[in-house]
Design a protein around this motif. Structure first.
Motif, PDB file in Angstrom:
ATOM      1  N   THR A   1       3.719   0.680 -38.935  1.00 19.71           N
ATOM      2  CA  THR A   1       4.847   0.367 -39.823  1.00 19.71           C
ATOM      3  C   THR A   1       6.089   1.076 -39.293  1.00 19.71           C
ATOM      4  OG1 THR A   1       3.234   0.452 -41.625  1.00 19.71           O
ATOM      5  CG2 THR A   1       5.539   0.471 -42.286  1.00 19.71           C
TER       6      THR A   1
ATOM      7  N   SER B   1      11.756  -5.114 -35.282  1.00 23.63           N
ATOM      8  CA  SER B   1      12.653  -3.962 -35.437  1.00 23.63           C
ATOM      9  C   SER B   1      14.042  -4.297 -34.921  1.00 23.63           C
ATOM     10  CB  SER B   1      12.077  -2.705 -34.788  1.00 23.63           C
ATOM     11  OG  SER B   1      11.751  -2.955 -33.461  1.00 23.63           O
TER      12      SER B   1
ATOM     13  N   ILE C   1      10.050   2.193 -40.673  1.00 22.75           N
ATOM     14  CA  ILE C   1      10.998   2.189 -41.789  1.00 22.75           C
ATOM     15  C   ILE C   1      12.306   2.860 -41.363  1.00 22.75           C
ATOM     16  CG2 ILE C   1       9.268   2.158 -43.632  1.00 22.75           C
ATOM     17  CD1 ILE C   1       9.556   5.189 -43.910  1.00 22.75           C
TER      18      ILE C   1
ATOM     19  N   THR D   1      15.016   5.515 -42.254  1.00 19.64           N
ATOM     20  CA  THR D   1      14.928   6.725 -43.094  1.00 19.64           C
ATOM     21  C   THR D   1      16.295   7.375 -43.325  1.00 19.64           C
ATOM     22  OG1 THR D   1      14.312   7.967 -41.117  1.00 19.64           O
ATOM     23  CG2 THR D   1      12.513   7.268 -42.547  1.00 19.64           C
TER      24      THR D   1
ATOM     25  N   GLU E   1      12.260  -2.317 -43.368  1.00 16.49           N
ATOM     26  CA  GLU E   1      10.808  -2.094 -43.199  1.00 16.49           C
ATOM     27  C   GLU E   1      10.176  -3.269 -42.470  1.00 16.49           C
ATOM     28  OE1 GLU E   1       6.426  -2.126 -44.302  1.00 16.49           O
ATOM     29  OE2 GLU E   1       7.916  -3.695 -44.468  1.00 16.49           O
TER      30      GLU E   1
ATOM     31  N   VAL F   1      15.159   2.534 -46.714  1.00 19.07           N
ATOM     32  CA  VAL F   1      14.004   1.639 -46.849  1.00 19.07           C
ATOM     33  C   VAL F   1      13.793   1.222 -48.309  1.00 19.07           C
ATOM     34  CG1 VAL F   1      12.345   3.585 -46.956  1.00 19.07           C
ATOM     35  CG2 VAL F   1      11.531   1.322 -46.387  1.00 19.07           C
TER      36      VAL F   1
END
Ligand code: COI
Length: 402
Positions: free
Chosen positions: A176, A135, A178, A180, A102, A96
């Motif tokens: 949110t 996403s 992200i 990872t 993100e 991210v």
């Protein structure tokens, strides 16, 4: 340009077919499940207390709890956690931070003005639908929308005392996601996290419901065909700050984003934008916003404005159109007295009236009602939407009450 764009959309539908088939392949991964949530609460004596309405600054203060859900490509979605609000701990190589994996959403919960105990979420299904589209576009995992809505509901209930009361006040919810994965290789993230934080808010602008001045911006581009302007990616926002500072130097609050050789109007600041025009020959009025051609954010408020205007405005008097509108048309029609009003629309501000547009150094003045900060339609739209948000009027399938 158009030919390339069409080619891109067919490539993108191919990619999405591949993505869909790869998600079928991985369909044994655990789905997001609200029933697995683990809740740990912040001790009473460590909790932040509700903030007075007059002290609220948009997005500055947060509630006592947050939601996190981890995902990995072996297990799928892990058990969600609702826990005290606090820092995330991530390796500095996490993707991210380097490659902008993100995306986010913004939606609100309101204290009902009709039944004091009710909390109302406005069209959360639309936000979840858009979040999944965002996403998918950046190869982060998709999720079960209904489950995330249930989890957000749990999170809000835990901090319900921090939702401010009264028109103009609400709880801003920021889901949110992200990537990872650790490491600097550029690839599909094998780990991801959803987190949701909530902020008690008042009016988005410190000045409240006040008409703004815009600078029509053609030297910088917010979004382009084949790009990701229709997705709510953090990467779309940072590059827009510098042009905003440039506009501010010349006394304007926001940019009116133009695109292409025709200088079509696309969005304003971080919002969709609407113009009301009147044909002086026929007397017929038109409400116009840019069409969803892939460069325009699929705003939930945009959709709500269109639906409510189509429902409430007399079709003998008004047309509601999603069409290209150039800044030159606005300028010409303003000169003929045919520009009636203009406003931005977004979750944060709901509607934001416009009073002036500076284009190539010349001001186009947008009419406001005598002694008021907006046009009549802008005022009506604000009332139609906020009456639903605060439970004063009902609109089937637009609210989740709990
Ligand atoms: C909105 O207007 O809802 C936005 O997306 C603004 C937000 C980035 C604070």
């Amino acid at each position: 340009m158009l030919r390339n764009y069409n080619r891109f959309t067919s490539i993108s539908s191919l990619i999405s077919k591949r993505l869909n088939s790869s998600s079928t392949m991985t369909s044994k991964l655990a789905p997001l499940s609200a029933s697995k949530v683990k809740i740990s609460v912040r001790p009473e004596n460590e909790r932040n207390q509700p903030i007075k309405n007059e002290d609220l600054i948009f997005g500055k203060d947060f509630t006592n709890h947050m939601l996190t859900v981890n995902w990995d490509n072996k297990q799928g979605w892990h058990a969600p956690e609702i826990k005290p609000y606090g820092n995330l701990s991530l390796d500095p190589s996490t993707c991210v931070f380097h490659y902008a994996f993100e995306l986010f959403e913004g939606l609100k919960a309101y204290k009902s003005l009709k039944n004091e105990k009710d909390i109302i979420m406005f069209r959360p299904d639309k936000n979840m639908e858009r979040m999944n589209k965002s996403s998918d576009r950046i190869c982060l995992p998709t999720f079960e929308s209904e489950e995330l809505i249930k989890l957000i509901e749990e999170l809000i209930k835990l901090d319900k005392d921090m939702i401010p009361k009264g028109k103009g006040y609400s709880l801003y919810i920021r889901p949110t996601m992200i990537g990872t994965s650790e490491g600097l290789g550029v690839h599909t993230p094998d780990k991801a996290m959803i987190f949701v934080i909530c902020s008690p808010v008042g009016p988005y602008y410190k000045t409240g419901f006040k008409a703004v001045s815009l600078e029509a911006t053609d030297y910088a581009t917010r979004a382009w065909p084949g790009g990701v302007g229709d997705k709510k990616l953090g990467a779309n926002y940072a590059p827009c700050i510098k042009p905003q500072l440039e506009a501010a130097k010349r006394g304007h609050q926001q940019n009116l984003w133009l695109f292409g050789p025709n200088k079509n109007i696309t969005e304003v600041g971080t919002m969709n934008v609407f113009f009301a025009l009147k044909n002086s020959q026929t007397g017929k009025k038109e409400l116009v916003t840019a069409p969803l051609d892939g460069t325009i954010l699929e705003g939930v408020t945009r959709d709500s404005v269109l639906a409510l205007c189509r429902e409430n405005l007399d079709p003998a008097e008004w047309e509601v159109n999603e069409r290209y509108l150039s800044i030159d048309e606005v300028k010409e029609r303003a000169a003929k007295g045919e520009l009636i009003e203009a406003f931005g629309s977004g979750t944060a501000a709901v509607v934001s009236p416009i009073k002036n547009i500076s284009y190539q150094g010349v001001d186009i003045s947008v009419p406001l009602q005598e002694g008021k900060q907006s046009g009549k339609l802008t005022e009506d739209v604000m009332k139609w939407i906020s009456d639903i948000q605060y439970g004063i009027t009902e609109k089937a399938n637009w609210t989740k009450v709990f």
